[in-house]
Design an enzyme around this catalytic site. Sequence first.
Site, PDB file in Angstrom:
ATOM      1  N   PHE A  44     -11.511  -6.616  14.402  1.00  0.00           N
ATOM      2  CA  PHE A  44     -10.480  -7.152  13.519  1.00  0.00           C
ATOM      3  C   PHE A  44     -10.159  -6.165  12.403  1.00  0.00           C
ATOM      4  O   PHE A  44     -11.046  -5.643  11.740  1.00  0.00           O
ATOM      5  CB  PHE A  44     -10.946  -8.484  12.926  1.00  0.00           C
ATOM      6  CG  PHE A  44      -9.967  -9.083  11.950  1.00  0.00           C
ATOM      7  CD1 PHE A  44      -8.725  -9.554  12.383  1.00  0.00           C
ATOM      8  CD2 PHE A  44     -10.268  -9.152  10.601  1.00  0.00           C
ATOM      9  CE1 PHE A  44      -7.815 -10.092  11.485  1.00  0.00           C
ATOM     10  CE2 PHE A  44      -9.369  -9.695   9.696  1.00  0.00           C
ATOM     11  CZ  PHE A  44      -8.131 -10.162  10.139  1.00  0.00           C
ATOM     12  N   GLN A  45      -8.880  -5.883  12.232  1.00  0.00           N
ATOM     13  CA  GLN A  45      -8.367  -4.955  11.221  1.00  0.00           C
ATOM     14  C   GLN A  45      -8.988  -3.565  11.352  1.00  0.00           C
ATOM     15  O   GLN A  45      -9.275  -2.888  10.367  1.00  0.00           O
ATOM     16  CB  GLN A  45      -8.552  -5.510   9.804  1.00  0.00           C
ATOM     17  CG  GLN A  45      -7.638  -6.704   9.534  1.00  0.00           C
ATOM     18  CD  GLN A  45      -7.507  -7.058   8.065  1.00  0.00           C
ATOM     19  OE1 GLN A  45      -8.423  -6.830   7.281  1.00  0.00           O
ATOM     20  NE2 GLN A  45      -6.374  -7.627   7.695  1.00  0.00           N
TER      21      GLN A  45
ATOM     22  N   LYS B  87     -17.519  -0.409   6.351  1.00  0.00           N
ATOM     23  CA  LYS B  87     -18.041  -1.503   5.542  1.00  0.00           C
ATOM     24  C   LYS B  87     -19.551  -1.406   5.340  1.00  0.00           C
ATOM     25  O   LYS B  87     -20.066  -1.644   4.233  1.00  0.00           O
ATOM     26  CB  LYS B  87     -17.681  -2.827   6.214  1.00  0.00           C
ATOM     27  CG  LYS B  87     -17.864  -4.061   5.361  1.00  0.00           C
ATOM     28  CD  LYS B  87     -17.279  -5.281   6.066  1.00  0.00           C
ATOM     29  CE  LYS B  87     -17.397  -6.523   5.182  1.00  0.00           C
ATOM     30  NZ  LYS B  87     -16.789  -7.715   5.831  1.00  0.00           N
TER      31      LYS B  87
ATOM     32  N   MET C 246      24.506   9.274   1.410  1.00  0.00           N
ATOM     33  CA  MET C 246      24.411  10.581   2.054  1.00  0.00           C
ATOM     34  C   MET C 246      24.666  10.472   3.555  1.00  0.00           C
ATOM     35  O   MET C 246      25.284  11.367   4.152  1.00  0.00           O
ATOM     36  CB  MET C 246      23.036  11.205   1.795  1.00  0.00           C
ATOM     37  CG  MET C 246      22.935  12.646   2.272  1.00  0.00           C
ATOM     38  SD  MET C 246      24.099  13.769   1.453  1.00  0.00           S
ATOM     39  CE  MET C 246      23.197  14.162  -0.040  1.00  0.00           C
TER      40      MET C 246
ATOM     41  N   GLU D  87       0.807  -1.225   0.000  1.00  0.00           N
ATOM     42  CA  GLU D  87       0.000   0.000   0.000  1.00  0.00           C
ATOM     43  C   GLU D  87       0.838   1.273   0.000  1.00  0.00           C
ATOM     44  O   GLU D  87       0.400   2.306  -0.524  1.00  0.00           O
ATOM     45  CB  GLU D  87      -0.952  -0.008   1.196  1.00  0.00           C
ATOM     46  CG  GLU D  87      -2.052  -1.059   1.115  1.00  0.00           C
ATOM     47  CD  GLU D  87      -1.674  -2.403   1.711  1.00  0.00           C
ATOM     48  OE1 GLU D  87      -2.558  -3.279   1.815  1.00  0.00           O
ATOM     49  OE2 GLU D  87      -0.483  -2.576   2.062  1.00  0.00           O
TER      50      GLU D  87
END
Length: 572
Positions: A117-118, A167, A476, A55
């Site tokens: 959940f999630q 949802k 760097m 993602e």
Amino acid sequence: MHTKKKNMSGADIFFECLKRENVEYVFGYPGGAVLKIYEHLHDVDFLKHILVRHEQGATHMAEGYAKATGKVGVVLVTSGPGATNTVTGIADAYMDSVPIVVFTGQVATHLIGNDAFQEADIVGITRPITKHNFLVRDVNELASIIKKAFYIASTGRPGPVLVDLPKNVINSVCEFNYPEEVELRGYKLRTHGHQNQIKKAATMIQKAKRPLLYVGGGVIMSGGNRELYLLAKENNLPVTMTLQGLGAFPGTEPQSLGMLGMHGTYWANQAVNNCDLLVSLGARFDDRVTGKIETFATKAYKIHVDIDPTCIDKNVIVDLPIVGDVKHVMAELASELNTKPDVEEWWAQIEQWKEECPLDYETNDGRLRSQYVVSKLSELTKGEAVVVTDVGQNQMWTAQYYKFNHPRSHITSGGLGTMGFSLPASIGAAFGVKDRPIISINGDGGFQMNIQELVTAVYHKLPIKFIILNNSFLGMVRQWQELFHAEKYSFTELSESNPNFVKVAEAFGLKAFSTDKPADVVPLLKEALDYNDGPVLLEFKVVKEDMVFPIIPSGASISDMITRRLDPKEMM
């Protein structure tokens, strides 16, 4: 006025809104909370969904697409870890004012706050790094919120907007009403500058003996490159650009002083230090530009043009603020200029600084250097490519040695400095721009941070030229360790842990080449530029210990600029 339709589900409303916003691509990854959207996506034909492999990659692809085209980039991910994986990309877009809209799935509204959940409070997490964000609690609000999201992301000073989609909202049904216009309390855009302020600015430019235009990414975002060109050319004004401003004014023009700031050219920084008028156009006086604020452009009368009033006097107190769209303000300013400033002596001084300390590097020891690779790339592409850099030495050498002649040709992570940006961002750019070469320049460290997205490039046969400047170091960081941390190279050497990049690329399905010989650079670059049947990777094994010069130490003043590696005896 509202356009009315029959009853539609939240998922159908989602796609109808994207259609009305003329969305071409959605960069996304499916999951439980957004399965209803993906079910409907199966039958959608007006846009293309790009399946990413992480993602974070989706957000950088949306950024690359937005920066290359000026359109809004769109991301779609699921709840919980899908949403939290977007945070780095959202923060990157926020720092660099990139218009993206990120849609995240969320657990059903009655479960929010129950550690379902999630579940993750992505609205709370991203509040400090979005221009605005929304949690949609009612399907009747969905269409108007999506309309607002695109409007907020793309207008004024652009930026990321997040829309959290529970949802049950996606599954609910309501009558579709799409607002024709957006009215947001407290969100008023000022396009034109105050006329009296513009007249004052014109008077100051006409009187100035040592004027300097300091140009930022805002000029590119506003589409103001032509107005800048006319303002600078007609009045013979020197132009220096920030990292994000590169390409706003052609790098091959004699009036371009290149980049200013920490790794800017010696003559650009000396011009800042000695100018009597500094005109900031769509720039924000970032600390990488100013160094020690108390010593920044102390001889100059400062004019600041910006569309965001909160940027005025935020870092540097200015003498004349002008709030407005920089494209329009430059045009209004040009129309007020009746006489050209007398800058003959000023240009003579600038030319003297160029001769005193030009950009150069070792060319006689037979070893391959990053600067040489970038210089040859610039020559071969004549500044016509879209170049997407990662973060670190590769980024600064590209800014110094590639001559950008067009806006939206230089895409990089500036404010946040996100390693791993270039690879996915170049994929987004490749979807947005199909008539110019897309070149991704990386260090060996950053390239590995989102290496999984090579699959995305190969699957879609994107003709991206991936370049790795491999010095087997976090270059760097190694440079700072040598200069400022007693040469203690703690956890920056990668020579023993780097993979064989050619074999890795071939495993992903890319053509790949590697060399450490200067003589191979031009032939390999030509071969890569001529190959358009898919992505190609070029690994250039460059000198390990090379450093980017000039450098202004963090928090130091421009007068403390270091222009070369010092002999140990000089440091005693």
